[in-house]
Design an enzyme around this catalytic site. Structure first.
Site, PDB file in Angstrom:
ATOM      1  N   GLN A 163       6.675 -66.285  33.105  1.00 30.28           N
ATOM      2  CA  GLN A 163       7.251 -66.390  31.764  1.00 30.28           C
ATOM      3  C   GLN A 163       7.100 -67.815  31.242  1.00 30.28           C
ATOM      4  OE1 GLN A 163       9.016 -64.062  29.635  1.00 30.28           O
ATOM      5  NE2 GLN A 163       8.736 -65.781  28.232  1.00 30.28           N
ATOM      6  N   ASP A 193      18.529 -67.426  26.472  1.00 34.97           N
ATOM      7  CA  ASP A 193      18.289 -66.223  27.282  1.00 34.97           C
ATOM      8  C   ASP A 193      19.603 -65.444  27.311  1.00 34.97           C
ATOM      9  OD1 ASP A 193      17.303 -64.367  29.103  1.00 34.97           O
ATOM     10  OD2 ASP A 193      17.445 -65.701  30.843  1.00 34.97           O
ATOM     11  N   HIS A 204      11.199 -67.446  37.255  1.00 31.82           N
ATOM     12  CA  HIS A 204      10.339 -66.591  36.409  1.00 31.82           C
ATOM     13  C   HIS A 204       9.136 -67.427  35.936  1.00 31.82           C
ATOM     14  CE1 HIS A 204       9.163 -63.225  34.179  1.00 31.82           C
ATOM     15  NE2 HIS A 204      10.112 -63.137  33.261  1.00 31.82           N
TER      16      HIS A 204
HETATM   17  N1  NVA Z   1      17.518 -64.108  32.872  1.00 33.09           N
HETATM   18  C1  NVA Z   1      16.963 -62.829  32.510  1.00 33.09           C
HETATM   19  C2  NVA Z   1      15.528 -62.960  32.182  1.00 33.09           C
HETATM   20  C3  NVA Z   1      14.858 -61.693  31.703  1.00 33.09           C
HETATM   21  C4  NVA Z   1      13.399 -61.882  31.412  1.00 33.09           C
HETATM   22  C5  NVA Z   1      17.185 -61.830  33.629  1.00 33.09           C
HETATM   23  O1  NVA Z   1      16.944 -62.170  34.788  1.00 33.09           O
HETATM   24  O2  NVA Z   1      17.625 -60.705  33.349  1.00 33.09           O
HETATM   25  N1   CP Z   2      10.566 -61.665  29.506  1.00 29.78           N
HETATM   26  C1   CP Z   2      10.415 -60.669  30.389  1.00 29.78           C
HETATM   27  O1   CP Z   2      10.175 -60.888  31.582  1.00 29.78           O
HETATM   28  O2   CP Z   2      10.517 -59.429  29.860  1.00 29.78           O
HETATM   29  P1   CP Z   2      10.594 -58.064  30.682  1.00 29.78           P
HETATM   30  O3   CP Z   2      11.897 -58.086  31.429  1.00 29.78           O
HETATM   31  O4   CP Z   2      10.517 -56.990  29.657  1.00 29.78           O
HETATM   32  O5   CP Z   2       9.435 -58.031  31.645  1.00 29.78           O
END
Ligand code: NVA
Ligand code: CP
Length: 315
Positions: free
Chosen positions: A139, A233, A136
């Site tokens: 982010q 997280d 990600h």
């Molecule tokens: N680890 C989480 C991050 C969400 C922004 C997911 O992948 O659901």
């Molecule tokens: N942090 C993040 O990626 O949030 P969303 O899943 O709402 O995009």
């Protein structure tokens, strides 16, 4: 805007970005954030289009990319998995070639890292990873900006502790980003959720080059001592919901609560979460809403860093 070292590039993994490139993006993000605060209207994406593909739900990522692109006069197009044939009726390679003919850039959120890699290879336009099971990066750019703002200066030498699922997309990406910026990065997780040896070895090399270290431990107390920031997280990422019951059992000792914040021994220690959060699981309401929390700055910074990334790659 100084000449960009990233023109025409994609951002698929944090490791795609060198330390000076991350520095460039953070400085540009600060510039566009200030411009937004000043009410300056700029149209740097006028005549440009952005395809936004979503296999998974999103609030921040969609809102950040869509508003950032539109504010600069561009036209973002939201394409959910239910609206297009990606991967089931049409190959990723074919969809990529079509979108590459019609759009100036593509943002992808989904499951497999290979999908975003294929989109980049076959579309011929910059592709941004808006979250995969592995990474990600957009982010983490926002996280780094938030930490610089919170600390009023350099990230180098600061201690960032990540508590929870040590093998998910956030821990993986933070591990690279922290190493690149010379931060001491500690993952506090139960052993079954340690990151892979290959990922750790890769990041340890970067950390050594930047004069810092990476520690993976199951000892929560040792991990948090002297922390400048504590990050967590969700315990079950999107697509892993059936594992939540088991995760709650093994991750309970890694919850970020007030006792954990106090035990850091640093009253200035800040709390971060990429959101969305499950309050009562990985973080308590008290910490989430408390004075050390920077989660709303962090969410806002998704937009400024997304805008900076698109400006740097498209102009
Ligand atoms: N680890 C989480 C991050 C969400 C922004 C997911 O992948 O659901
Ligand atoms: N942090 C993040 O990626 O949030 P969303 O899943 O709402 O995009």
């Amino acid at each position: 805007m100084t000449p960009s070292p990233l023109k025409g590039r994609s951002c698929l993994l944090m490791a795609d970005l060198s330390t000076p490139e991350i520095r460039y993006l953070l400085d540009l993000a600060k510039e566009v954030k200030l411009q937004k605060r000043q009410g300056l209207v700029t149209q740097r994406f006028q005549g440009k289009t952005l395809a936004m593909i979503f296999e998974k739900p999103s609030t921040r990522t969609r809102a950040a990319f869509e508003t950032a692109f539109a504010e600069e006069g561009g036209h973002p197009v939201f394409l959910s998995k239910d609206d297009i044939q990606l991967g089931y009726k049409e190959s990723v390679e074919d969809t990529a070639r079509v979108l590459g003919r019609m759009f100036d850039a593509i943002m992808f959120r989904g499951f497999q890292q290979t999908t975003v890699e294929l989109l980049a290879r076959w579309s011929g336009v910059p592709v941004y990873n808006g979250l995969t099971d592995m990474a990600h990066p957009t982010q983490v750019l926002a996280d780094l900006l938030t930490l610089e703002e919170a600390w009023g200066g350099s990230l180098k030498g600061r201690k960032l502790v990540y508590c929870g699922d040590g093998r998910n997309n956030m821990s993986h990406t933070l591990m690279v980003g922290a190493a690149r910026m010379g931060m001491k990065f500690v993952i506090a997780a139960p052993e079954p959720l340690f990151p892979s040896e290959d990922d750790v070895e890769f990041c340890r090399q970067i950390a050594a080059e930047e004069g810092t270290e990476l520690i993976i431990t199951s000892d929560m107390q040792a991990a948090i001592e002297g922390a400048d920031a504590i990050y967590t997280d969700v315990w079950a990422s999107m697509g892993e919901e059936t594992l939540l019951h088991l995760r709650k059992q093994i991750l309970k000792p890694y919850q970020v609560n007030q006792q954990v914040m106090v035990s850091s021994g640093n009253p200035a220690c800040v709390f971060l979460h990429c959101l969305p959060a499950v309050k009562g699981d990985e973080v308590t309401e008290e910490v989430f809403e408390g004075p050390q929390s920077r989660v709303w700055d962090q969410a806002e910074n998704r937009k400024h860093t997304a805008k900076a990334l698109m400006l740097a790659t498209l102009l």
